[in-house]
Design an enzyme around this catalytic site. Structure first.
Site, PDB file in Angstrom:
ATOM      1  N   SER A 134      37.715  -7.712  21.433  1.00 38.67           N
ATOM      2  CA  SER A 134      37.486  -6.637  20.911  1.00 38.67           C
ATOM      3  C   SER A 134      38.264  -5.075  20.265  1.00 38.67           C
ATOM      4  O   SER A 134      38.010  -4.374  19.807  1.00 38.67           O
ATOM      5  CB  SER A 134      36.195  -6.467  22.008  1.00 38.67           C
ATOM      6  OG  SER A 134      37.264  -5.947  22.952  1.00 38.67           O
TER       7      SER A 134
ATOM      8  N   HIS B 200      30.903  -9.432  19.338  1.00 39.03           N
ATOM      9  CA  HIS B 200      31.683  -8.659  18.235  1.00 39.03           C
ATOM     10  C   HIS B 200      31.602  -9.680  17.281  1.00 39.03           C
ATOM     11  O   HIS B 200      31.993  -9.322  15.955  1.00 39.03           O
ATOM     12  CB  HIS B 200      32.877  -8.068  17.836  1.00 39.03           C
ATOM     13  CG  HIS B 200      33.046  -7.349  18.758  1.00 39.03           C
ATOM     14  ND1 HIS B 200      32.940  -5.662  18.588  1.00 39.03           N
ATOM     15  CD2 HIS B 200      32.774  -6.232  20.293  1.00 39.03           C
ATOM     16  CE1 HIS B 200      33.117  -4.981  19.310  1.00 39.03           C
ATOM     17  NE2 HIS B 200      33.163  -5.470  20.633  1.00 39.03           N
TER      18      HIS B 200
ATOM     19  N   LYS C 184      25.902  -3.715  18.687  1.00 35.68           N
ATOM     20  CA  LYS C 184      26.476  -3.223  17.914  1.00 35.68           C
ATOM     21  C   LYS C 184      26.162  -3.140  16.809  1.00 35.68           C
ATOM     22  O   LYS C 184      25.692  -2.848  15.955  1.00 35.68           O
ATOM     23  CB  LYS C 184      27.880  -4.264  18.788  1.00 35.68           C
ATOM     24  CG  LYS C 184      28.567  -3.998  19.759  1.00 35.68           C
ATOM     25  CD  LYS C 184      29.594  -4.886  20.476  1.00 35.68           C
ATOM     26  CE  LYS C 184      30.091  -3.995  22.048  1.00 35.68           C
ATOM     27  NZ  LYS C 184      29.395  -3.640  22.383  1.00 35.68           N
TER      28      LYS C 184
HETATM   29  C1  LIG Z   1      33.291  -8.035  23.862  1.00 38.43           C
HETATM   30  C2  LIG Z   1      32.530  -7.030  24.089  1.00 38.43           C
HETATM   31  N1  LIG Z   1      31.321  -8.005  25.846  1.00 38.43           N
HETATM   32  C3  LIG Z   1      30.816  -6.553  26.219  1.00 38.43           C
HETATM   33  C4  LIG Z   1      30.300  -5.414  25.672  1.00 38.43           C
HETATM   34  C5  LIG Z   1      29.984  -4.933  26.307  1.00 38.43           C
HETATM   35  O1  LIG Z   1      28.437  -4.661  25.681  1.00 38.43           O
HETATM   36  P1  LIG Z   1      28.148  -3.110  26.276  1.00 38.43           P
HETATM   37  O2  LIG Z   1      28.059  -2.540  25.223  1.00 38.43           O
HETATM   38  O3  LIG Z   1      26.034  -3.646  25.431  1.00 38.43           O
HETATM   39  O4  LIG Z   1      27.400  -3.262  26.787  1.00 38.43           O
HETATM   40  C6  LIG Z   1      31.330  -4.968  24.985  1.00 38.43           C
HETATM   41  C7  LIG Z   1      31.228  -3.982  24.318  1.00 38.43           C
HETATM   42  O5  LIG Z   1      31.657  -2.364  25.013  1.00 38.43           O
HETATM   43  C8  LIG Z   1      32.689  -6.405  23.941  1.00 38.43           C
HETATM   44  O6  LIG Z   1      33.597  -5.289  23.198  1.00 38.43           O
END
Ligand SMILES: Cc1ncc(COP(=O)(O)O)c(C=O)c1O
Length: 384
Positions: free
Chosen positions: A176, A204, A235
């Protein structure tokens, strides 16, 4: 009473103080903050679905039929047929047996990693995995071994020594903060060879890789009983929540044991309706993903023409690596002064400071041109 002033001052001294800047309008290509319109290179709304008319209509319909909150956990009376429909739609989209929805990617990672592993297990986790995976590993009772970023030789070295214990390999498919892609094909082979579960965080990758279906599709692979995929609805899907998808047995086990699924209120029906409509749009309008990737290529070409270091990026997440926190903060301010929003990312989110750009399908040629022009000025005045 306790005072946190010193700790805050220490964060400030180290260039690590954060502040929230809220929008005055919808998420999108251009956002408004404190009355200023800024071209937005900071959202994960990759396909421009956060403010889409047919999704908003679906939300309005769900809202008028089901009301606002879910009112209970999914195992009580919190679920609706919209939840069931979304799960079936995702299983179809991802070509898996079964799916269950969580209220966020964060809780999906924590609740799944902790539910599937036990005390005698070994978790092998990439060193750059998302914080929610890190926290899931910390909360699990399993032993956790961190392998070097995307280093399948290192991963195999560890697996070789641990032939008998039950194991789970955990990786983001798209990282990310760096925008690079895990070698999912090689990791899948290793999981198979060493009899490990493979947990892939598709936050992502969903809506971005493999015609939106994610990393397995991108690598020409199919799902398997030992693979668990987590994808977010927050996202590219433009709503909120997350899903776990894989074998029916694993999904049934999570419904029975996963604490962040059982002990929390279900996702409200209108958010579920938004996610279903978004997935239909992704399936019906492949040109959105095409545009996203074209914009990504144009942006990277522009940045590279200025000699900007974009690290390992291979996706619409494009970091601009800088030498220290102060530079990252000054560059972010310079961008804002020139009508562009892309905040500084610093420790502990990342080890090395950067501006994290995210390009979306909604950006225009002019937006990208403007970004490159402003960055050129920043470079010329020594900010880069
Ligand atoms: C790789 C990754 N996993 C999990 C999450 C968590 O997702 P959420 O924003 O739906 O809690 C994110 C986002 O921040 C992320 O970038």
């Amino acid at each position: 009473m306790y005072s946190f002033r010193e700790r805050l001052e220490s964060l400030k001294k180290r260039g690590l103080l954060r502040k929230i800047r809220d929008r005055e309008g919808p998420q999108g290509r251009v956002i408004t903050i404190k009355g200023r319109s800024l071209i937005n290179f900071s959202s994960n709304d990759y396909l421009g679905l956060c403010n889409h008319p047919s999704i908003k209509n679906a939300v309005t319909r769900a809202l008028s039929h089901y009301g606002t909150g879910a009112g209970a956990s999914r195992l009580l009376s919190g679920g609706t047929i919209l939840h069931e429909e979304l799960e079936a739609l995702i299983s179809n989209f991802k070509e898996t047996e079964a799916t269950v929805i969580y209220t966020s990617g964060y809780t999906a990672n924590i609740g799944t990693i902790t539910a599937l592993t036990e005390k005698d297990w070994l978790i092998l986790s990439d060193e750059l995995n998302h914080a929610s995976i890190v926290d899931g590993c910390r909360l699990s009772r399993a032993e956790v071994v961190i392998y070097r970023h995307k280093d399948t030789e290192h991963l195999e070295e560890i697996l070789k020594k641990e032939r008998t214990r039950p194991k789970m390999i955990v990786t983001d498919s798209v990282f990310s903060m760096d925008g690079d892609i895990a070698p999912v094909d090689q990791i899948k082979k290793l999981a198979e060879r060493y009899n490990a579960l493979l947990y892939i965080d598709e936050a992502h990758a969903t809506g971005v890789l493999g015609e939106g279906r994610g990393s397995l599709k991108q690598f020409g692979l199919s799902s398997a009983p030992f693979i668990i995929q987590m994808g977010t609805l927050s996202k590219a899907i433009g709503s909120v929540g997350a899903f776990i998808t894989g074998s029916s047995e694993i999904v049934r086990y999570l419904i029975n044991t996963s604490r962040t699924l059982i002990y929390t209120t279900a996702l409200p029906p209108h958010d579920v309706a938004a996610a279903s409509e978004a997935i239909r749009i992704i399936m019906d309008e492949p040109e959105r993903i095409k545009r996203l990737w074209e914009n990504r290529e144009k942006t990277v070409t522009g940045l590279h023409s200025l000699g900007i270091d974009t690290g390992e990026s291979e996706t619409p997440i494009i970091p601009i690596m800088v030498k220290d926190n102060e530079t990252a903060l000054r560059l972010a301010e310079h961008l804002i002064e020139n009508g562009i929003y892309a905040p500084a990312i610093r420790y502990p989110t990342v080890r090395s400071p950067r501006i994290r750009l995210t390009v979306t399908a909604s950006h225009t040629e002019d937006d990208i041109h403007r970004l490159v022009t402003v960055l050129k000025e920043a470079r010329d005045c020594g900010l880069l």
